[in-house]
Design a protein around this motif. Structure first.
Motif, PDB file in Angstrom:
ATOM      1  N   PRO A 205       0.805  -1.232   0.000  1.00 35.61           N
ATOM      2  CA  PRO A 205       0.000   0.000   0.000  1.00 35.61           C
ATOM      3  C   PRO A 205       0.835   1.277   0.000  1.00 35.61           C
ATOM      4  CG  PRO A 205      -0.898  -1.591   1.551  1.00 35.61           C
ATOM      5  CD  PRO A 205       0.440  -2.122   1.122  1.00 35.61           C
ATOM      6  N   GLU A 206       1.894   1.301   0.799  1.00 35.66           N
ATOM      7  CA  GLU A 206       2.732   2.495   0.852  1.00 35.66           C
ATOM      8  C   GLU A 206       3.506   2.689  -0.450  1.00 35.66           C
ATOM      9  OE1 GLU A 206       2.992   5.043   3.068  1.00 35.66           O
ATOM     10  OE2 GLU A 206       1.171   4.084   3.819  1.00 35.66           O
ATOM     11  N   THR A 207       3.887   1.589  -1.086  1.00 38.27           N
ATOM     12  CA  THR A 207       4.564   1.690  -2.382  1.00 38.27           C
ATOM     13  C   THR A 207       3.643   2.308  -3.410  1.00 38.27           C
ATOM     14  OG1 THR A 207       5.892  -0.281  -1.884  1.00 38.27           O
ATOM     15  CG2 THR A 207       5.755   0.395  -4.192  1.00 38.27           C
ATOM     16  N   VAL A 208       2.419   1.795  -3.488  1.00 38.77           N
ATOM     17  CA  VAL A 208       1.436   2.327  -4.448  1.00 38.77           C
ATOM     18  C   VAL A 208       1.176   3.805  -4.180  1.00 38.77           C
ATOM     19  CG1 VAL A 208      -0.981   2.202  -5.180  1.00 38.77           C
ATOM     20  CG2 VAL A 208       0.332   0.098  -4.858  1.00 38.77           C
ATOM     21  N   LYS A 209       1.043   4.157  -2.922  1.00 38.82           N
ATOM     22  CA  LYS A 209       0.704   5.527  -2.531  1.00 38.82           C
ATOM     23  C   LYS A 209       1.733   6.541  -3.020  1.00 38.82           C
ATOM     24  CE  LYS A 209      -0.861   7.939   1.654  1.00 38.82           C
ATOM     25  NZ  LYS A 209      -1.045   7.796   3.126  1.00 38.82           N
ATOM     26  N   LYS A 210       2.977   6.115  -3.166  1.00 41.99           N
ATOM     27  CA  LYS A 210       4.047   7.038  -3.540  1.00 41.99           C
ATOM     28  C   LYS A 210       4.308   7.078  -5.053  1.00 41.99           C
ATOM     29  CE  LYS A 210       6.400   6.400   0.894  1.00 41.99           C
ATOM     30  NZ  LYS A 210       7.580   5.833   1.595  1.00 41.99           N
ATOM     31  N   LEU A 211       3.645   6.233  -5.808  1.00 47.80           N
ATOM     32  CA  LEU A 211       3.913   6.184  -7.247  1.00 47.80           C
ATOM     33  C   LEU A 211       3.151   7.281  -7.981  1.00 47.80           C
ATOM     34  CD1 LEU A 211       3.751   2.323  -7.938  1.00 47.80           C
ATOM     35  CD2 LEU A 211       5.796   3.752  -7.697  1.00 47.80           C
ATOM     36  N   PRO A 212       3.850   8.088  -8.782  1.00 45.20           N
ATOM     37  CA  PRO A 212       3.179   9.141  -9.544  1.00 45.20           C
ATOM     38  C   PRO A 212       2.625   8.663 -10.881  1.00 45.20           C
ATOM     39  CG  PRO A 212       5.536   9.293  -9.883  1.00 45.20           C
ATOM     40  CD  PRO A 212       5.319   8.151  -8.919  1.00 45.20           C
ATOM     41  N   ARG A 230      -9.962  -1.166  -1.931  1.00 48.60           N
ATOM     42  CA  ARG A 230      -9.184  -0.483  -0.900  1.00 48.60           C
ATOM     43  C   ARG A 230      -8.027   0.326  -1.483  1.00 48.60           C
ATOM     44  NH1 ARG A 230      -8.439  -5.659   3.213  1.00 48.60           N
ATOM     45  NH2 ARG A 230     -10.620  -5.901   3.831  1.00 48.60           N
ATOM     46  N   ILE A 231      -7.689   0.066  -2.751  1.00 43.60           N
ATOM     47  CA  ILE A 231      -6.574   0.791  -3.362  1.00 43.60           C
ATOM     48  C   ILE A 231      -6.978   2.190  -3.811  1.00 43.60           C
ATOM     49  CG2 ILE A 231      -6.887   0.133  -5.803  1.00 43.60           C
ATOM     50  CD1 ILE A 231      -3.855  -0.401  -5.911  1.00 43.60           C
ATOM     51  N   ILE A 232      -8.267   2.451  -3.915  1.00 41.76           N
ATOM     52  CA  ILE A 232      -8.741   3.727  -4.488  1.00 41.76           C
ATOM     53  C   ILE A 232      -8.127   4.941  -3.801  1.00 41.76           C
ATOM     54  CG2 ILE A 232     -10.778   5.178  -4.867  1.00 41.76           C
ATOM     55  CD1 ILE A 232     -12.373   2.577  -5.357  1.00 41.76           C
ATOM     56  N   PRO A 233      -8.162   5.057  -2.473  1.00 46.42           N
ATOM     57  CA  PRO A 233      -7.594   6.259  -1.842  1.00 46.42           C
ATOM     58  C   PRO A 233      -6.074   6.336  -1.914  1.00 46.42           C
ATOM     59  CG  PRO A 233      -8.313   4.703  -0.167  1.00 46.42           C
ATOM     60  CD  PRO A 233      -8.811   4.181  -1.478  1.00 46.42           C
ATOM     61  N   LEU A 234      -5.427   5.273  -2.359  1.00 48.89           N
ATOM     62  CA  LEU A 234      -3.966   5.260  -2.430  1.00 48.89           C
ATOM     63  C   LEU A 234      -3.441   5.757  -3.773  1.00 48.89           C
ATOM     64  CD1 LEU A 234      -3.330   1.718  -0.870  1.00 48.89           C
ATOM     65  CD2 LEU A 234      -3.435   3.927   0.315  1.00 48.89           C
ATOM     66  N   LEU A 235      -4.308   5.869  -4.760  1.00 47.18           N
ATOM     67  CA  LEU A 235      -3.866   6.203  -6.112  1.00 47.18           C
ATOM     68  C   LEU A 235      -3.684   7.709  -6.271  1.00 47.18           C
ATOM     69  CD1 LEU A 235      -6.240   3.847  -8.153  1.00 47.18           C
ATOM     70  CD2 LEU A 235      -3.812   3.469  -7.638  1.00 47.18           C
ATOM     71  N   GLN A 236      -2.459   8.115  -6.569  1.00 48.99           N
ATOM     72  CA  GLN A 236      -2.190   9.523  -6.890  1.00 48.99           C
ATOM     73  C   GLN A 236      -2.789   9.890  -8.233  1.00 48.99           C
ATOM     74  OE1 GLN A 236       1.682  11.370  -6.674  1.00 48.99           O
ATOM     75  NE2 GLN A 236       2.409   9.866  -5.184  1.00 48.99           N
TER      76      GLN A 236
END
Length: 269
Positions: A205-212, A230-236
């Motif tokens: 999750p933290e990896t995904v959150k930081k990907l532009p 659950r990935i929706i709020p993590l997507l930049q």
């Protein structure tokens, strides 16, 4: 479309086996496809050939799966190792900047690969997203624990039961037999991919959150459909695309539609 060729390149743990289709005219970035566990690049065999009208498409076998050489048993292979195998392939073939697609375990692999070399990645497509809680991880460890060989074939009965349980719409018995055979090819290493994926689940999750990068997450009606939103709020920069009529086997059973959806997602990047 181009005819698929099979070949080997050198990687960190030995030779890496891959399938590759190269069209006469290339107008898009190469696409590398990462399989789930315990499978191989054979999962994408038909897609690689049929979708290769405008770009190189490659599906390699992770170290220890398909026909790729295995890593040592100690220390345990990791998602970071599988991601490095992506760059072993890219560098061996001098591909430059690439797009990535990952399926289940592959979703973690492409995220980690993009973290390792963000400048070398264009667009990303994930088929389902393993976003797990601590309770989920404990359950996964139990579900995917190693089953020793015995004369009764307990391991193989469990594998076939899982194939049947996860059978998607349009998935024929022949398709099921092919995916089951890939489980067997992994031999005593068959649980390595699941173990690596479960261990990486807290990092993912933290990896995904930081990907532009532009990330499109396809959500078929499969065994990760409950977790994927659950990935929706993590997507930049991305979206989840609901695919309720697809399940496991959709790359063959619904190939034309899958090619269209995946190429549209990559073009958006």
């Amino acid at each position: 479309m181009a005819r698929t060729k099979r070949m080997f390149v050198d990687g960190a743990f030995g030779q890496i086996h891959l399938r590759m289709a190269v069209p006469k005219i290339m107008s898009k970035r190469p696409l590398l496809m990462m399989h789930m566990s315990p499978k191989s690049g054979r999962l994408f065999a038909g897609f690689v050939e049929d979708a290769s009208t405008d770009r190189i498409i490659i599906a390699h076998d992770y170290p220890g799966f398909g026909e790729s050489d295995p890593p040592p048993s100690d220390p345990h292979v990791t998602i970071e190792d599988y991601a490095q195998s992506v760059w072993d392939v890219v560098d061996a073939l001098d591909l430059g900047k690439v797009d990535l697609l990952g399926y289940h375990t592959g979703s973690e692999v492409v995220a980690e690969a993009a973290r390792q070399r963000p400048e070398s990645v264009g667009g990303i497509v994930m088929v389902s997203a393993p976003i797990f809680t601590a309770e989920d991880i404990a359950e996964m460890k139990q579900t995917y624990s190693f089953t020793p060989l015995d004369a009764e074939g307990t391991r193989f009965k469990k594998m076939w039961a899982a194939v049947k349980a996860h059978r998607g719409p349009g998935m024929t018995l022949e398709m099921m037999a092919v995916t089951f055979s890939e489980n067997l090819r992994a031999g005593e290493n068959y649980d390595w991919g699941h173990r690596a994926a479960i261990e990486y689940a807290t990092t993912y999750p933290e990896t995904v959150k930081k990907l532009p990068h532009r990330i499109t997450v396809l959500m078929p009606d499969d065994d990760l459909a409950f977790y994927t939103p659950r990935i929706i709020p993590l997507l930049q920069n991305g979206e989840v695309v609901d695919c309720p009529n697809w399940g496991h086997g959709f790359l063959d059973a619904h190939r034309e539609q899958a090619i269209s959806v995946i190429k549209t997602a990559l073009d958006a990047s």
